[in-house]
Scaffold this motif. Structure first.
Motif, short mmCIF file in Angstrom:
data_model
loop_
_atom_site.label_atom_id
_atom_site.label_comp_id
_atom_site.label_asym_id
_atom_site.label_seq_id
_atom_site.Cartn_x
_atom_site.Cartn_y
_atom_site.Cartn_z
N ILE A 1 0.84 -1.20 0.00
CA ILE A 1 0.00 0.00 0.00
C ILE A 1 0.88 1.25 0.00
O ILE A 1 1.81 1.36 0.79
CB ILE A 1 -0.93 0.01 1.22
N GLU A 2 0.57 2.17 -0.90
CA GLU A 2 1.33 3.41 -0.99
C GLU A 2 0.36 4.59 -1.01
O GLU A 2 -0.60 4.61 -1.79
CB GLU A 2 2.17 3.41 -2.27
N LEU A 3 0.60 5.57 -0.13
CA LEU A 3 -0.21 6.79 -0.06
C LEU A 3 0.66 7.98 -0.46
O LEU A 3 1.76 8.15 0.06
CB LEU A 3 -0.76 7.01 1.34
N VAL A 4 0.16 8.78 -1.38
CA VAL A 4 0.92 9.94 -1.87
C VAL A 4 0.04 11.18 -1.78
O VAL A 4 -1.11 11.18 -2.25
CB VAL A 4 1.39 9.73 -3.33
N TYR A 5 0.58 12.24 -1.20
CA TYR A 5 -0.15 13.51 -1.10
C TYR A 5 -0.21 14.17 -2.48
O TYR A 5 0.82 14.40 -3.11
CB TYR A 5 0.55 14.43 -0.11
N VAL A 6 -1.41 14.46 -2.96
CA VAL A 6 -1.59 15.10 -4.26
C VAL A 6 -1.79 16.59 -4.08
O VAL A 6 -1.22 17.42 -4.80
CB VAL A 6 -2.79 14.49 -5.02
N GLY A 7 -2.60 16.97 -3.12
CA GLY A 7 -2.95 18.37 -2.87
C GLY A 7 -4.27 18.37 -2.12
O GLY A 7 -5.24 17.75 -2.57
N ALA A 8 -4.29 19.02 -0.96
CA ALA A 8 -5.48 18.97 -0.12
C ALA A 8 -6.74 19.32 -0.93
O ALA A 8 -6.73 20.25 -1.72
CB ALA A 8 -5.32 19.96 1.04
N PRO A 9 -7.79 18.50 -0.77
CA PRO A 9 -7.95 17.40 0.21
C PRO A 9 -7.70 16.01 -0.42
O PRO A 9 -8.29 15.04 0.01
CB PRO A 9 -9.41 17.55 0.61
N LYS A 10 -6.86 15.92 -1.45
CA LYS A 10 -6.75 14.70 -2.24
C LYS A 10 -5.46 13.95 -1.94
O LYS A 10 -4.37 14.54 -1.89
CB LYS A 10 -6.83 15.04 -3.74
N TYR A 11 -5.59 12.61 -1.80
CA TYR A 11 -4.46 11.74 -1.55
C TYR A 11 -4.57 10.51 -2.46
O TYR A 11 -5.63 9.88 -2.55
CB TYR A 11 -4.43 11.28 -0.08
N ARG A 12 -3.48 10.21 -3.14
CA ARG A 12 -3.47 9.09 -4.08
C ARG A 12 -3.17 7.79 -3.34
O ARG A 12 -2.24 7.73 -2.52
CB ARG A 12 -2.43 9.30 -5.17
N VAL A 13 -3.97 6.76 -3.62
CA VAL A 13 -3.78 5.44 -3.03
C VAL A 13 -3.37 4.47 -4.13
O VAL A 13 -4.00 4.40 -5.18
CB VAL A 13 -5.08 4.92 -2.37
N LYS A 14 -2.30 3.73 -3.88
CA LYS A 14 -1.84 2.73 -4.84
C LYS A 14 -1.66 1.41 -4.11
O LYS A 14 -0.94 1.33 -3.11
CB LYS A 14 -0.51 3.17 -5.46
N VAL A 15 -2.33 0.37 -4.61
CA VAL A 15 -2.23 -0.96 -4.01
C VAL A 15 -1.71 -1.94 -5.06
O VAL A 15 -2.25 -2.01 -6.16
CB VAL A 15 -3.59 -1.44 -3.46
N THR A 16 -0.68 -2.68 -4.71
CA THR A 16 -0.09 -3.67 -5.61
C THR A 16 -0.19 -5.05 -4.97
O THR A 16 0.17 -5.22 -3.79
CB THR A 16 1.38 -3.34 -5.91
N ALA A 17 -0.67 -6.02 -5.74
CA ALA A 17 -0.82 -7.39 -5.23
C ALA A 17 -0.67 -8.37 -6.39
O ALA A 17 -0.51 -7.99 -7.54
CB ALA A 17 -2.19 -7.55 -4.56
N HIS A 18 -0.73 -9.65 -6.04
CA HIS A 18 -0.54 -10.69 -7.07
C HIS A 18 -1.81 -10.98 -7.86
O HIS A 18 -1.75 -11.62 -8.90
CB HIS A 18 -0.03 -11.98 -6.42
N ASP A 19 -2.94 -10.52 -7.38
CA ASP A 19 -4.18 -10.74 -8.11
C ASP A 19 -5.17 -9.63 -7.75
O ASP A 19 -5.02 -8.95 -6.73
CB ASP A 19 -4.78 -12.12 -7.81
N TYR A 20 -6.18 -9.44 -8.61
CA TYR A 20 -7.14 -8.36 -8.42
C TYR A 20 -8.00 -8.55 -7.17
O TYR A 20 -8.38 -7.58 -6.52
CB TYR A 20 -8.02 -8.21 -9.66
N LYS A 21 -8.31 -9.78 -6.85
CA LYS A 21 -9.14 -10.03 -5.67
C LYS A 21 -8.47 -9.51 -4.41
O LYS A 21 -9.10 -8.84 -3.58
CB LYS A 21 -9.44 -11.53 -5.54
N THR A 22 -7.18 -9.82 -4.27
CA THR A 22 -6.43 -9.35 -3.11
C THR A 22 -6.29 -7.82 -3.12
O THR A 22 -6.44 -7.16 -2.10
CB THR A 22 -5.03 -10.00 -3.09
N ALA A 23 -6.01 -7.26 -4.31
CA ALA A 23 -5.84 -5.82 -4.42
C ALA A 23 -7.14 -5.08 -4.11
O ALA A 23 -7.14 -4.05 -3.42
CB ALA A 23 -5.34 -5.46 -5.82
N GLU A 24 -8.25 -5.59 -4.64
CA GLU A 24 -9.55 -4.97 -4.39
C GLU A 24 -9.87 -4.99 -2.89
O GLU A 24 -10.36 -4.00 -2.32
CB GLU A 24 -10.64 -5.71 -5.16
#
Length: 261
Positions: free
Chosen positions: A206-229
């Motif tokens: 899981i990676e969280l990146v500040y974009v600009g208030a009030p927005k934050y980008r979320v990035k999730v990486t996994a081996h399959d979509y079920k786990t990522a979702e």
């Protein structure tokens, strides 16, 4: 590698061109003990063909669609034109993976003394292919070993060979968390929400990146979509829950998902 006897109609097969005549190309089917098949000129390419050798040549690897199989006569009719670029690439990728998996099984056989053909038979019986076994033992070790019912020596060798040779494909899901709080301590509320948005989730990064208030980008990486979702839903609910309980508002906007090696 253990081969099946005959292909099914409609199946995609990897072939080697062995002889090209004026109106037909003869091939051998790599996955079927080099059985011979033929591609009529009308099935080589779409449109009018002046010279068949402009499209196929001896020694070339091609992916064909099986049109008809006559087991009594030993005839296999194939089409080259009915296979698009995406299908061809996917089939070649699958075929190469099976070639690699066959070599890995020989490593296991040498290390354990178990007959290579016996191992292939076990894998084919449970999976219908070889390569998926090596992927599954990395993503679900206990379930895969239970399914295969291997002795400990073979199981340990399978885990070792898979770990040394298989690079699992990963998928990525991204989105934006929109978190707002008008309370005097709103900044601290948002900080708590972001901390709660990074829970420990098995098999996902899981990676969280500040974009600009009030927005934050979320990035999730996994081996399959079920786990990522599952992971990204957990992240969003955790963060939004903290903000809403403090009297603020939260929203999650899904952006995209992608696969990568």
């Amino acid at each position: 590698m253990q081969e099946r006897e005959w292909p099914d109609e409609g199946e995609l097969v990897v072939c080697t061109v062995t002889n090209v005549k004026d109106f037909v190309a003869f091939v051998t089917l790599d996955e079927y003990n080099n059985r011979e098949g033929l591609i009529p000129i009308a099935e080589v390419a779409r449109g009018w063909i002046k010279h068949i050798r402009d499209f196929v040549r001896e020694g070339q690897k091609v992916v064909c669609k099986v049109l008809h199989v006559d087991r009594k006569k030993g005839h296999i009719d194939l089409s080259l034109k009915d296979v698009n670029d995406h299908q061809r690439k996917e089939k070649i990728h699958e075929w190469k993976n099976e070639q690699k998996a066959s070599k890995w099984i020989s490593f296991i056989s040498e290390a354990t003394g178990v007959n290579e053909t016996e191992l292939q038979s076990i894998f084919y019986q449970e999976y219908g292919a070889l390569f998926p076994v090596f992927e599954d033992v990395l993503t679900d070790e206990n379930g895969t070993l239970k399914r295969l019912n291997l002795n400990k020596k073979v199981a340990d060798s399978l885990i070792q060979v898979a770990g040394e040779n298989v690079k699992l494909q990963k998928v990525t899901i991204t989105g934006h968390l929109i978190l707002m709080s008008t309370k005097p301590d709103g900044v601290n509320v948002i900080r708590r929400a972001l901390r709660s948005a990074q829970p420990n989730v098995d098999d996902a990064d899981i990676e969280l990146v500040y974009v600009g208030a009030p927005k934050y980008r979320v990035k999730v990486t996994a081996h399959d979509y079920k786990t990522a979702e599952k992971a990204i839903d957990k992240v969003a609910k955790a963060a939004i829950g903290v903000v809403e309980r403090a009297g603020g508002t939260g929203e999650f906007v899904r952006k995209q998902r992608s696969g990568k090696n």
